[in-house]
Every structure is written in structure tokens, then in C-alpha cells.
Scaffold this motif. Structure first.
Motif, short mmCIF file in Angstrom:
data_model
loop_
_atom_site.label_atom_id
_atom_site.label_comp_id
_atom_site.label_asym_id
_atom_site.label_seq_id
_atom_site.Cartn_x
_atom_site.Cartn_y
_atom_site.Cartn_z
N LEU A 1 -5.64 10.32 -1.31
CA LEU A 1 -6.70 9.40 -0.92
C LEU A 1 -6.77 8.24 -1.90
N TRP A 2 -6.91 7.02 -1.39
CA TRP A 2 -6.97 5.76 -2.14
C TRP A 2 -5.61 5.31 -2.65
N ARG A 3 -4.77 6.22 -3.14
CA ARG A 3 -3.46 5.79 -3.63
C ARG A 3 -2.53 5.44 -2.49
N ASP A 4 -2.57 6.22 -1.43
CA ASP A 4 -1.74 5.99 -0.26
C ASP A 4 -2.67 5.68 0.91
N PRO A 5 -2.90 4.41 1.23
CA PRO A 5 -3.89 4.04 2.24
C PRO A 5 -3.64 4.74 3.57
N HIS A 6 -4.72 5.22 4.17
CA HIS A 6 -4.63 5.88 5.45
C HIS A 6 -5.01 4.90 6.56
N TRP A 7 -4.41 5.11 7.69
CA TRP A 7 -4.58 4.22 8.85
C TRP A 7 -6.04 3.92 9.08
N PRO A 8 -6.40 2.63 9.28
CA PRO A 8 -5.59 1.42 9.13
C PRO A 8 -5.95 0.64 7.86
N MET A 9 -6.31 1.35 6.80
CA MET A 9 -6.84 0.71 5.60
C MET A 9 -5.78 -0.02 4.77
N TRP A 10 -4.50 0.15 5.11
CA TRP A 10 -3.44 -0.46 4.32
C TRP A 10 -3.57 -1.97 4.26
N TYR A 11 -4.14 -2.57 5.31
CA TYR A 11 -4.19 -4.03 5.35
C TYR A 11 -5.11 -4.60 4.28
N PHE B 1 -3.55 -7.79 -2.76
CA PHE B 1 -2.41 -8.18 -3.60
C PHE B 1 -1.79 -9.50 -3.15
N TRP B 2 -1.79 -9.78 -1.86
CA TRP B 2 -1.29 -11.07 -1.40
C TRP B 2 -2.11 -12.21 -2.00
N ARG B 3 -3.41 -12.05 -1.99
CA ARG B 3 -4.25 -13.13 -2.52
C ARG B 3 -4.12 -13.26 -4.03
N LEU B 4 -3.95 -12.14 -4.71
CA LEU B 4 -3.70 -12.23 -6.15
C LEU B 4 -2.41 -12.99 -6.44
N ALA B 5 -1.45 -12.86 -5.56
CA ALA B 5 -0.16 -13.53 -5.75
C ALA B 5 -0.15 -14.96 -5.23
N GLY C 1 12.93 -2.64 0.84
CA GLY C 1 13.23 -1.37 1.48
C GLY C 1 14.06 -0.44 0.63
N LEU C 2 14.65 -0.96 -0.43
CA LEU C 2 15.44 -0.11 -1.33
C LEU C 2 14.57 0.65 -2.32
N TYR C 3 13.43 0.03 -2.71
CA TYR C 3 12.69 0.58 -3.84
C TYR C 3 11.20 0.84 -3.55
N ALA C 4 10.56 0.02 -2.72
CA ALA C 4 9.11 0.10 -2.54
C ALA C 4 8.70 1.46 -1.99
N GLY C 5 7.56 1.96 -2.49
CA GLY C 5 7.08 3.28 -2.07
C GLY C 5 5.74 3.22 -1.37
N ASP C 6 5.08 4.39 -1.33
CA ASP C 6 3.82 4.52 -0.61
C ASP C 6 2.61 4.05 -1.40
N THR C 7 2.71 3.94 -2.70
CA THR C 7 1.55 3.61 -3.52
C THR C 7 0.94 2.29 -3.06
N LEU C 8 -0.31 2.39 -2.58
CA LEU C 8 -1.05 1.24 -2.07
C LEU C 8 -0.27 0.48 -0.99
N TYR D 1 7.45 -1.76 8.67
CA TYR D 1 7.87 -2.32 7.37
C TYR D 1 7.43 -1.43 6.20
N ARG D 2 7.43 -0.12 6.39
CA ARG D 2 6.88 0.75 5.36
C ARG D 2 7.86 1.77 4.80
N SER D 3 8.94 2.05 5.48
CA SER D 3 9.83 3.13 5.06
C SER D 3 10.99 2.60 4.23
N ARG D 4 11.41 3.41 3.28
CA ARG D 4 12.61 3.06 2.53
C ARG D 4 13.83 3.16 3.44
N TYR D 5 14.83 2.39 3.13
CA TYR D 5 16.02 2.38 3.97
C TYR D 5 16.69 3.75 3.99
#
Length: 349
Positions: free
Chosen positions: A85-95, A101-105, A128-135, A195-199
Motif C-alpha cells: 500500500l502507497w508504495r505500489d499505487p493501486h488502480w487507479p491511483m497511479w496517475y 513527479f511529472w510536475r516536479l520535473a 522498460g529495461l529498469y523501471a519498477g513498480d515503486t510509485l 506502459y508499466r511492465s519491464r520488457y
């Protein structure tokens, strides 16, 4: 926003060639369009104290609250089992995590100028090579090019979508996407559209993964701009409802999950055509209901509780200030009357 609700509601429908095709067609371009609009509305974001506080207040706080609320709903009403919970957003809270983070960037991306787009494309393809589930960083980085397109968009560039040929090209683009997402041209699974799974999880070579991600970025770009070219410019009764996007987004999941727990999926499976019509029309109605002014007046406090508290304190201080000013005015009036009475007494004496 309505298309987001429609897409999520279609998860209630049974798997079939038609339903899967419609779902993939919608997801190929509607989330890219949604992200592009988010980027466009974030162009002025900066590292000011006011902007940072608003980001925390309207994105981070709702994420924590509604991630918790939806998780409790899914566990205790739906009997689901959730982890991280909170570390891996559950549907549909990922947005919400993505927007944070988009706005911070944003200031960094804007400083790159036109180079921001090719850089973001490279980041998306390599993510897709490295990104994981965290947030949900896999999605944040995977969809980054569409956010950057919004940042780089200008009213003048949007004006190009109003030329006579733009709607015609838009229709052909959407027809092409419809064909490419159909069974006859199938080269990717639905999971690619998230756009969420590693290759490595997609069981393809890195080269094929790069090509698939790049192709979907092109497809999403064409679809997003085609959609925006076809959106009417005129004002309607629904226009102001766009301000209630966050209310619709945060609350619609409870209704869709509730319908699932109530067994609507079984009904839709037994009545495919009727189930599809009811699901689609019901989701549109749900979006309009949640965005309607009477409902928004009630639910907006839950979406922005800190802002609500700030407004209440501000109103209270204004009342106290008004009362103080009234007391001061009354005191000055009394002093003036006393002075006038004293002067008249002196004259009479």
C-alpha cells in the motif's frame, strides 16, 4: 475524463474479440491524450512555495487518503488482497503519483527546450529495461513523452488543428489505429498499452521491445492529436465540468468496483450487447453525475481537505476581522458623539 471512466468500466465486460478490440483501441490513444492535456495545463508550474504547497495539498495528500480508502473498500467490501500500500499505487491511483513527479520535473524539462521531447522518448524506451513498480515509475517514465508534448504545446500549435484538413487527417488516423489494434494486425498485447511492465516480463527481446514501445508512442501521438483535432471548440453546458476532473477520477473507482462486487460482470457475460450498452452509457452518466455542480460542492472537500480547512480558517479570520473593524467603528462613533456633546455643553455654559 469521461473516456477514463468508460475505459475502466469496460473491465467489467467479458473478454471477447469485440470488447478486447474496443478496449485496446481506446487505450492506444486516450491515455496519451489525457497525459498530453495534463502537460499542457502544467506549463506554468515552477518551484515556488505556493506551487509546491498546492502540489502537496491537491496531489500528494489525496493520493495518500484515496489510496487508503480504495484499498480498504477493495479489502473489506470486495474481499481482495492487496500488498505494498502507497508504495505500489493501486488502480487507479497511479496517475496521482505520475502527476506529482511529472510536475516536479517540469522546470527541468522546460529548460531543455525542444530537446526535451527526444530526451523523453529515449527515457521512455529505455525505462522498460529498469523501471519498477515503486510509485509506478515504469508508467511515469513510459508516458513521459506525451507529458512533454503538452509542455511544449502552445495555443498557436493547437490552432493548427483547426485547419480544414486537420479533422480529415484525424479521422484517417483513428481509422488506422482501429485497424492496427484489431486481430488482423495484432503485434502487441494489451499489457503494452499500460506502459508499466519491464520488457523481460513481456517475453520479447530488447530489440523487439524497443520497436514495440516506439511504435506505440507514435500510435499514441497520432491518436491524441487526432482526438484533439476533433474536439469541438464551442462552449456547452458540460464545459465547466472539466474543472471537476479530480473529483471524477478519485471517486469513480468506488462505483466501478462496487458494480463488480455486486455481480454485474455475470450479467454482462449473460447479456453481451445489453451489458455493453449499459456499461458504456452508465459510465458516461457516472462521469457527468460526479462532475455536476451539486455533487462537486459536496465531494470537493474530500478531494482537497487541507484546502477546505484553509478556507474555513480564512473565512473565520475574515469574520473576526470584520467584527474587530465594526467594534473599532462603533468606538470611533461613540467618541465622536461624546466630543460633539462636550462641545455643545461648553457653548451652552
Amino acid at each position: 475524463m469521461t473516456l477514463v471512466v468508460v475505459g475502466h468500466s469496460w473491465t467489467l465486460l467479458p473478454g471477447s474479440a469485440t470488447n478486447d478490440h474496443l478496449y485496446d483501441f481506446l487505450y492506444a490513444w486516450h491515455m496519451p491524450a489525457f497525459v498530453l492535456v495534463t502537460g499542457y495545463l502544467s506549463r506554468s508550474w515552477s518551484y515556488s512555495r505556493e506551487r509546491l504547497w498546492k502540489l502537496v495539498r491537491t496531489v500528494a495528500v489525496p493520493y495518500v487518503l484515496f489510496e487508503t480508502a480504495l484499498a480498504l473498500f477493495r479489502i473489506y467490501v470486495g474481499g481482495e488482497r492487496l500488498e505494498d500500500l502507497w508504495r505500489d499505487p493501486h488502480w487507479p491511483m497511479w496517475y496521482l503519483s505520475a502527476v506529482f513527479f511529472w510536475r516536479l520535473a517540469t522546470p527541468v524539462l522546460r529548460s531543455l527546450g525542444e530537446w526535451a521531447l527526444p530526451v523523453s522518448v529515449g527515457v521512455s524506451i529505455l525505462a522498460g529495461l529498469y523501471a519498477g513498480d515503486t510509485l509506478d515509475f515504469a508508467r511515469i517514465l513510459g508516458l513521459l513523452p506525451f507529458y512533454v508534448m503538452g509542455l511544449l504545446a502552445t495555443p498557436e500549435r493547437f490552432e493548427r488543428l483547426r485547419t480544414p484538413w486537420a479533422p480529415i487527417a484525424a479521422v484517417f488516423s483513428l481509422v488506422g489505429i482501429w485497424l492496427l489494434t484489431g486481430p488482423g494486425f495484432r503485434w502487441f498485447s494489451t499489457e503494452w498499452l499500460y506502459y508499466r511492465s519491464r520488457y523481460e516480463e513481456m517475453d520479447v527481446s530488447d530489440g523487439q521491445a524497443f520497436l514495440t514501445r516506439a511504435s506505440l508512442l507514435i500510435l499514441g501521438t497520432l491518436g491524441a492529436w487526432a482526438f484533439l483535432a476533433l474536439v469541438p471548440r464551442g462552449q456547452g453546458w458540460f464545459t465547466r465540468m472539466g474543472a471537476a476532473t479530480l473529483v471524477v477520477y478519485l471517486f469513480h473507482g468506488f462505483f466501478i468496483k462496487g458494480a463488480s462486487y455486486a455481480g454485474f460482470g455475470g450479467f454482462a457475460d449473460a447479456h453481451p450487447v445489453l451489458g455493453f450498452l449499459l456499461t458504456t452509457l452508465g459510465s458516461v452518466g457516472l462521469a457527468l453525475l460526479l462532475a455536476s455542480p451539486p455533487v462537486v460542492r459536496v465531494l470537493r472537500h474530500a478531494v482537497d481537505p487541507l484546502g477546505f480547512g484553509e478556507r474555513q480558517v480564512k473565512d473565520a479570520l475574515e469574520v473576526v476581522d470584520a467584527e474587530q473593524r465594526a467594534d473599532d467603528l462603533a468606538e470611533r462613533i461613540e467618541e465622536h458623539i461624546a466630543e460633539q456633546v462636550g462641545e455643545r455643553s461648553s457653548v451652552g455654559g
